[in-house]
Design a protein around this motif. Structure first.
Motif, PDB file in Angstrom:
ATOM      1  N   GLY A  14       8.157  -0.852  -0.186  1.00  0.00           N
ATOM      2  CA  GLY A  14       7.268  -2.019   0.392  1.00  0.00           C
ATOM      3  C   GLY A  14       6.032  -2.364  -0.416  1.00  0.00           C
ATOM      4  N   PHE A  15       5.790  -1.742  -1.264  1.00  0.00           N
ATOM      5  CA  PHE A  15       4.712  -2.061  -2.063  1.00  0.00           C
ATOM      6  C   PHE A  15       5.126  -2.271  -3.569  1.00  0.00           C
ATOM      7  CE2 PHE A  15       0.792  -1.110  -4.752  1.00  0.00           C
ATOM      8  CZ  PHE A  15      -0.190  -1.980  -4.097  1.00  0.00           C
ATOM      9  N   GLY A  16       5.558  -1.305  -4.049  1.00  0.00           N
ATOM     10  CA  GLY A  16       6.009  -1.357  -5.637  1.00  0.00           C
ATOM     11  C   GLY A  16       6.334  -0.044  -6.197  1.00  0.00           C
ATOM     12  N   ASN A  17       6.503   0.005  -7.337  1.00  0.00           N
ATOM     13  CA  ASN A  17       6.935   1.485  -8.247  1.00  0.00           C
ATOM     14  C   ASN A  17       5.860   1.310  -9.490  1.00  0.00           C
ATOM     15  OD1 ASN A  17       9.042   2.046  -6.594  1.00  0.00           O
ATOM     16  ND2 ASN A  17      10.484   0.852  -7.893  1.00  0.00           N
ATOM     17  N   PHE A  18       5.101   2.382  -9.793  1.00  0.00           N
ATOM     18  CA  PHE A  18       4.421   2.651 -11.042  1.00  0.00           C
ATOM     19  C   PHE A  18       5.397   3.393 -11.940  1.00  0.00           C
ATOM     20  CE2 PHE A  18       1.381   1.824  -7.644  1.00  0.00           C
ATOM     21  CZ  PHE A  18       0.452   0.680  -8.364  1.00  0.00           C
ATOM     22  N   VAL A  43       2.987 -14.587  -8.344  1.00  0.00           N
ATOM     23  CA  VAL A  43       3.485 -13.484  -8.934  1.00  0.00           C
ATOM     24  C   VAL A  43       2.249 -12.318  -8.594  1.00  0.00           C
ATOM     25  CG1 VAL A  43       5.278 -14.173 -10.147  1.00  0.00           C
ATOM     26  CG2 VAL A  43       2.859 -13.673 -11.191  1.00  0.00           C
ATOM     27  N   LEU A  44       2.411 -11.225  -8.522  1.00  0.00           N
ATOM     28  CA  LEU A  44       1.657 -10.144  -8.592  1.00  0.00           C
ATOM     29  C   LEU A  44       1.433  -9.298  -9.925  1.00  0.00           C
ATOM     30  CD1 LEU A  44      -0.655  -8.125  -7.303  1.00  0.00           C
ATOM     31  CD2 LEU A  44       1.151  -7.159  -6.269  1.00  0.00           C
ATOM     32  N   SER A  45       0.327  -9.213 -10.342  1.00  0.00           N
ATOM     33  CA  SER A  45       0.246  -8.775 -11.857  1.00  0.00           C
ATOM     34  C   SER A  45      -0.658  -7.517 -11.554  1.00  0.00           C
ATOM     35  CB  SER A  45       0.049  -9.547 -12.963  1.00  0.00           C
ATOM     36  OG  SER A  45      -1.177  -9.832 -12.792  1.00  0.00           O
ATOM     37  N   PHE A  46      -0.255  -6.383 -12.266  1.00  0.00           N
ATOM     38  CA  PHE A  46      -1.138  -5.102 -12.266  1.00  0.00           C
ATOM     39  C   PHE A  46      -1.702  -4.839 -13.513  1.00  0.00           C
ATOM     40  CE2 PHE A  46      -1.440  -0.624 -13.145  1.00  0.00           C
ATOM     41  CZ  PHE A  46      -2.657  -0.338 -11.981  1.00  0.00           C
ATOM     42  N   PHE A  88       3.157   0.876 -16.064  1.00  0.00           N
ATOM     43  CA  PHE A  88       3.371  -0.357 -15.581  1.00  0.00           C
ATOM     44  C   PHE A  88       3.825  -0.524 -14.090  1.00  0.00           C
ATOM     45  CE2 PHE A  88       7.487  -2.888 -14.893  1.00  0.00           C
ATOM     46  CZ  PHE A  88       6.915  -4.016 -15.692  1.00  0.00           C
ATOM     47  N   PHE A  89       3.588  -1.678 -13.707  1.00  0.00           N
ATOM     48  CA  PHE A  89       3.688  -1.876 -12.152  1.00  0.00           C
ATOM     49  C   PHE A  89       4.790  -2.934 -11.926  1.00  0.00           C
ATOM     50  CE2 PHE A  89       2.553  -4.147  -8.161  1.00  0.00           C
ATOM     51  CZ  PHE A  89       2.870  -3.132  -7.282  1.00  0.00           C
ATOM     52  N   LYS A  90       5.802  -2.477 -11.016  1.00  0.00           N
ATOM     53  CA  LYS A  90       6.939  -3.529 -10.627  1.00  0.00           C
ATOM     54  C   LYS A  90       6.631  -3.401  -9.187  1.00  0.00           C
ATOM     55  CE  LYS A  90      11.491  -4.786 -11.324  1.00  0.00           C
ATOM     56  NZ  LYS A  90      12.207  -5.251 -10.103  1.00  0.00           N
ATOM     57  N   VAL A  91       6.342  -4.901  -8.649  1.00  0.00           N
ATOM     58  CA  VAL A  91       6.026  -5.203  -7.458  1.00  0.00           C
ATOM     59  C   VAL A  91       7.286  -5.085  -6.698  1.00  0.00           C
ATOM     60  CG1 VAL A  91       6.317  -7.511  -7.636  1.00  0.00           C
ATOM     61  CG2 VAL A  91       4.914  -6.809  -5.688  1.00  0.00           C
ATOM     62  N   GLY A  92       7.332  -4.386  -5.574  1.00  0.00           N
ATOM     63  CA  GLY A  92       8.199  -4.389  -4.402  1.00  0.00           C
ATOM     64  C   GLY A  92       8.790  -5.618  -3.790  1.00  0.00           C
TER      65      GLY A  92
END
Lengths: 93, 95
Positions: free
Chosen positions: A47-51, B80-83, A79-83
């Motif tokens: 529900g949030f994302g993956n690092f 979009v969301l960026s980290f 690297f972060f990929k949003v859920g």
């Protein structure tokens, strides 16, 4: 929002726990995630994302200002990929 | 690593006066991500020192192409969301 504002928000929602406790819990969460990435582990938060940790090979880059070649060493970058849920929520707002 | 591991870590690491139950630990981890999500969904950025920043970016519409058919399509305007990982995190991965 900063980390301390995050802590304050949680203290408000979770009445009964001292701020100090919440602060330690929040720090433990981020410390654990940093630790996992250091071990090269992938972090999956539903529900949030993956690092993930991406490995980059060495390459010859250029200083865009001077045009001079510089060699860039092999490196690892988080690297972060949003859920999906969060991506959709953000886009709707 | 999943949320369950984070719950375990919070439960194991909080000592003395800060001890929490498994249940409270699970609630706390849930609250961390829920609060982050609510905040980001509202378009506000999140800065976690030593970890990184999450920023919501507004993307303009642009013309893209379906790589399979070569057909041009308009990619609509979106958020979009960026980290961006903190310098501390980046260097600890390369130490």
């Amino acid at each position: 929002m900063t980390k301390s504002q995050l802590i304050d928000a949680i203290v408000q929602k979770k009445a009964g726990l001292p701020r100090k406790t919440v602060e330690q819990a929040v720090n433990a969460v981020f410390d654990e995630m940093v630790g996992a990435m250091k071990r090269g582990e992938r972090i999956e938060i539903r529900g949030f994302g993956n690092f993930t940790v991406r490995k980059y090979k060495p390459y010859t880059g250029r200083n865009p200002k001077t045009g001079q070649s510089v060699s860039v060493e092999a490196k690892q970058m988080p690297f972060f990929k949003v859920g999906k849920d969060l991506r959709e929520r953000i886009n709707k707002s | 690593m999943t949320k369950a591991d984070l719950v375990e870590a919070v439960y194991a690491q909080l000592e003395g006066a800060s001890r929490v139950s498994k249940r409270e630990s699970a609630d706390l981890v849930e609250l961390v991500f829920d609060t982050l999500k609510d905040n980001l969904a509202a378009g506000d950025k999140v800065k976690i020192s030593g970890f990184g920043n999450f920023v919501v970016r507004q993307k303009k519409p642009r013309v893209g192409r379906n790589p399979q058919t070569g057909k041009e399509i308009t990619i609509s305007e979106r958020k979009v969301l960026s980290f961006k990982a903190s310098q501390v995190l980046k260097s600890s991965l390369n130490a």
